[in-house]
Design an enzyme around this catalytic site. Structure first.
Site, PDB file in Angstrom:
ATOM      1  N   LYS A 189       0.844  -1.196   0.000  1.00 33.97           N
ATOM      2  CA  LYS A 189       0.000   0.000   0.000  1.00 33.97           C
ATOM      3  C   LYS A 189       0.881   1.250   0.000  1.00 33.97           C
ATOM      4  CE  LYS A 189      -3.777  -1.918   2.579  1.00 33.97           C
ATOM      5  NZ  LYS A 189      -4.584  -1.560   3.729  1.00 33.97           N
TER       6      LYS A 189
ATOM      7  N   HIS B 240       2.209   6.790   2.896  1.00 40.01           N
ATOM      8  CA  HIS B 240       1.634   8.133   2.832  1.00 40.01           C
ATOM      9  C   HIS B 240       2.276   9.092   3.825  1.00 40.01           C
ATOM     10  CE1 HIS B 240      -0.591   7.071   6.389  1.00 40.01           C
ATOM     11  NE2 HIS B 240      -1.183   6.064   5.768  1.00 40.01           N
TER      12      HIS B 240
ATOM     13  N   HIS C  74       2.850   8.123   7.364  1.00 40.89           N
ATOM     14  CA  HIS C  74       4.000   7.254   7.625  1.00 40.89           C
ATOM     15  C   HIS C  74       5.299   8.065   7.629  1.00 40.89           C
ATOM     16  CE1 HIS C  74       1.165   4.123   5.804  1.00 40.89           C
ATOM     17  NE2 HIS C  74       1.290   3.800   7.076  1.00 40.89           N
TER      18      HIS C  74
HETATM   19  N1  ARG Z   1       0.255   0.155   9.833  1.00 37.58           N
HETATM   20  C1  ARG Z   1      -0.585   1.122  10.472  1.00 37.58           C
HETATM   21  C2  ARG Z   1      -1.110   2.118   9.461  1.00 37.58           C
HETATM   22  O1  ARG Z   1      -0.500   2.328   8.438  1.00 37.58           O
HETATM   23  C3  ARG Z   1       0.133   1.880  11.551  1.00 37.58           C
HETATM   24  C4  ARG Z   1       0.519   1.024  12.711  1.00 37.58           C
HETATM   25  C5  ARG Z   1       0.601   1.801  13.980  1.00 37.58           C
HETATM   26  N2  ARG Z   1       1.021   0.996  15.094  1.00 37.58           N
HETATM   27  C6  ARG Z   1       0.227   0.195  15.803  1.00 37.58           C
HETATM   28  N3  ARG Z   1       0.774  -0.518  16.765  1.00 37.58           N
HETATM   29  N4  ARG Z   1      -1.062   0.099  15.567  1.00 37.58           N
HETATM   30  O2  ARG Z   1      -2.123   2.750   9.678  1.00 37.58           O
END
Ligand code: ARG
Length: 594
Positions: free
Chosen positions: A155, A158, A161
């Site tokens: 994905k 963005h 991130h």
């Molecule tokens: N992968 C998730 C996203 O892109 C963020 C993860 C954040 N960390 C967690 N422990 N939930 O939205």
């Protein structure tokens, strides 16, 4: 220097002031703090207030005209008028070798320090500690997990991130500088029904060759295509669900395809993060959670916290105004929140952290509140050792090609734009060995400083023009200030002499301002563990750079006679070390030439 010398005489006559250590202070690693301790001790003989309270009431004055340390009298909570008390303190205060002047200014007492004496201990400290200058051991090596970046495989990477990456790495650096034992963790989004979909898509559209060439881009392409198919044909969704069910059931074939996608993506991510000067100690991810989920569900069940609803399992958090959490779907598969519960539990068991920080966008405030509440309801005493550090949104992050999908595209475009800016100065450009590399570093600084220039919760818009400017509070400006200091050292062709006679620095305001600004650095590093606001460090680095340019207007090194040149060089070298350290905290690579 005459004033300094006569003050030294006075000090000898007055009783010798012992340097005490006040709780929360750090005269060992912080020479300015040693001055503050002396001052607090001396003040404690004049007013009937605890020395710790006096120490805490010593602040950085609002303007440099107001001296180097200000006592905020209202903070002492004395009886009567604070302004009268301030005047009274000045009246009784004995000037000494540390403090050359005390002036009342309304409810404040402004102290002007013997900046030569300060410079003597300060520059020596910097010379002895170099890259460690400003660091302390308050963290006592306690284990801290900082989870950040955490993109989702196949994905887009963005803006959220990107911010998590920049802020997370900063949080980690700050904790390291304060003596904690940090562990950086990337919790990849790599599990869930959508990855069943990806696997189905790979059977249709995947190419081994392209996967090896650029796994991140290729998996994204496959994912886009299969999503299109799924939109047109519902059967694809069923296939994906079935595939994910196999993955969750531990089917070897399904899992081995999946772990290849993951492993290849990580190799590529590592390269990109390296370009940003960032490395992770652990690549974890949703897929790596094992029996923690099941155990947590069992505990929840035993504590009567699980309710069945339509075949799914939910936790009702409406009492806490946190809504309802689905933790298991009808088909028995898990969800994002379930994996986070299991992950937290497993991390605590595996690493026994003293604290764990989640660096995640504020869009997920509710998700993390739910997670933390559930950990608390599970009765874990470490549920209070987790913190969500959130941040606002970035708008307008698009490149010439359109909306950003890959981090690499942003970095590419940034580098090229910076390269164009650099080319405009032909003379300087010709002297740079590897201009593209330098453009990459400065471009990345531009992105990072733009991101770190306001408080985390603020939203901001990506502004290509402003962030590349060499004027104003930008990354290129900081890099330029650093490179300029390096060029002084190069041009004079002198070695820094740690025994330089600093009395030659004289009593100019520019010198006093620069020295005290350098001296404030360790305190800024300590304080930033309270807010984890990168803007604290950016603001400091900017002020320091301004003080450097002010000093450079009148205090040359080139052309000055040897002893004077040595003293000044040591001052600029110390400023350069300090600026460099502040920039490294912000994850920048300080440039020597640009
Ligand atoms: N992968 C998730 C996203 O892109 C963020 C993860 C954040 N960390 C967690 N422990 N939930 O939205």
């Amino acid at each position: 220097t005459e004033a300094a010398a006569s003050a030294a005489e006075k000090a000898k006559m007055s009783a010798v002031v012992e340097v005490p250590t006040i709780e929360g202070s750090d005269p060992e690693t912080d020479p300015l703090d040693a001055f503050k301790n002396v001052l607090a001790a001396q003040l404690s003989k004049l007013v009937d207030v605890d020395i710790k309270i006096l120490y805490d009431a010593l602040e950085a004055p609002r303007a440099s005209e107001n001296g180097h340390i200000a006592l905020s009298v209202p903070r002492l909570r004395l009886k009567g008028n604070p302004s009268a008390a301030a005047a009274d303190i000045v009246e009784k205060f004995q000037l000494n070798d540390y403090v050359l002047l005390a002036k009342a200014d309304g409810p404040f007492v402004n102290f002007f320090l013997n900046h030569i004496k300060l410079a003597q201990s300060l520059f020596k400290k910097i010379y002895d500690t170099k890259e460690r200058w400003g660091c302390n051991n308050h963290g006592q090596n306690k284990k801290i997990i900082v989870e950040f970046s955490s993109p989702n495989i196949a994905k887009p990477f963005h803006a959220g991130h990107l911010r998590s990456t920049i802020i997370g790495s900063f949080v980690r650096n700050i904790l390291d500088a304060n003596g904690f034992n940090t562990m950086s963790m990337n919790y990849l989004g790599d599990w869930g029904k959508q990855y069943g979909l990806l696997a189905v898509g790979f059977e249709r559209y995947g190419s081994e060759e392209k996967l090896l060439e650029d796994p991140i881009k290729h998996l994204f392409d496959v994912y886009v295509k299969i999503n299109q198919d799924a939109k047109e044909n519902d059967d694809v969704h069923d296939e994906a669900r079935a595939y994910f069910k196999k993955m969750e059931g531990g089917d070897k074939a399904a899992l081995s395809i999946w772990s290849r996608f993951r492993d290849l993506s990580i190799v590529k991510y590592k390269d990109i993060y390296a370009r940003l000067n960032i490395a992770f100690d652990v690549y974890s991810g949703e897929s790596q959670v094992t029996d923690g989920m099941e155990r947590a569900l069992k505990m929840l069940h035993e504590k009567n916290l699980l309710t069945e609803s339509d075949g799914a399992l939910i936790i009702d958090l409406t009492k806490y105004k946190l809504g309802i959490c689905v933790v298991q779907k009808k088909d028995g598969t898990t969800l994002y929140i379930t994996r986070d519960i299991g992950a937290a539990l497993e991390r605590y068991e595996k690493y026994g952290f003293e604290h764990m920080y989640y660096i995640v966008a504020s869009q997920q405030d509710l998700h993390l509140k739910q997670l933390f509440k559930i950990l608390e309801l599970l009765g874990f005493d470490w549920a209070k050792k987790v913190t969500h550090l959130n941040f606002g949104m970035v708008g307008g992050m698009s490149t010439r090609k359109g909306t950003v999908v890959f981090l690499e595209d942003i970095l590419e475009e940034t580098r090229d734009a910076m390269h164009e800016v650099m080319k405009k100065n032909e003379h300087k450009y010709a002297q740079i060995e590897d201009p593209l590399q330098v453009a990459d570093n400065i471009g990345i600084s531009a992105i990072m400083i733009q991101d770190a220039s306001a408080r985390r919760v603020k939203n901001y818009d990506f502004d290509w023009k402003r962030m590349f400017s060499f004027e104003g509070d930008t990354g290129p400006y900081l890099q330029y200030a650093h490179a300029r200091l390096c060029s002084i050292e190069r041009k004079t062709e002198m070695e820094v002499n740690p025994n330089a006679d600093l009395r030659h620095l004289g009593d100019s305001k520019a010198a006093g301002d620069l020295i005290t600004m350098i001296a404030r650095y360790p305190q800024i590093v300590r304080e930033t563990t309270r807010s984890f606001e990168p803007v604290n460090i950016v603001g400091y680095a900017m002020k320091l750079s301004h003080n450097v340019s002010q000093a450079l207007e009148s205090m040359y090194v080139m052309g000055a006679e040897k002893e004077l040149a040595e003293a000044r060089l040591f001052m600029y070298w110390s400023a350069r070390m300090t600026l460099g350290n502040a920039m490294r905290l912000l994850n920048l690579k300080p440039q020597e030439r640009m």
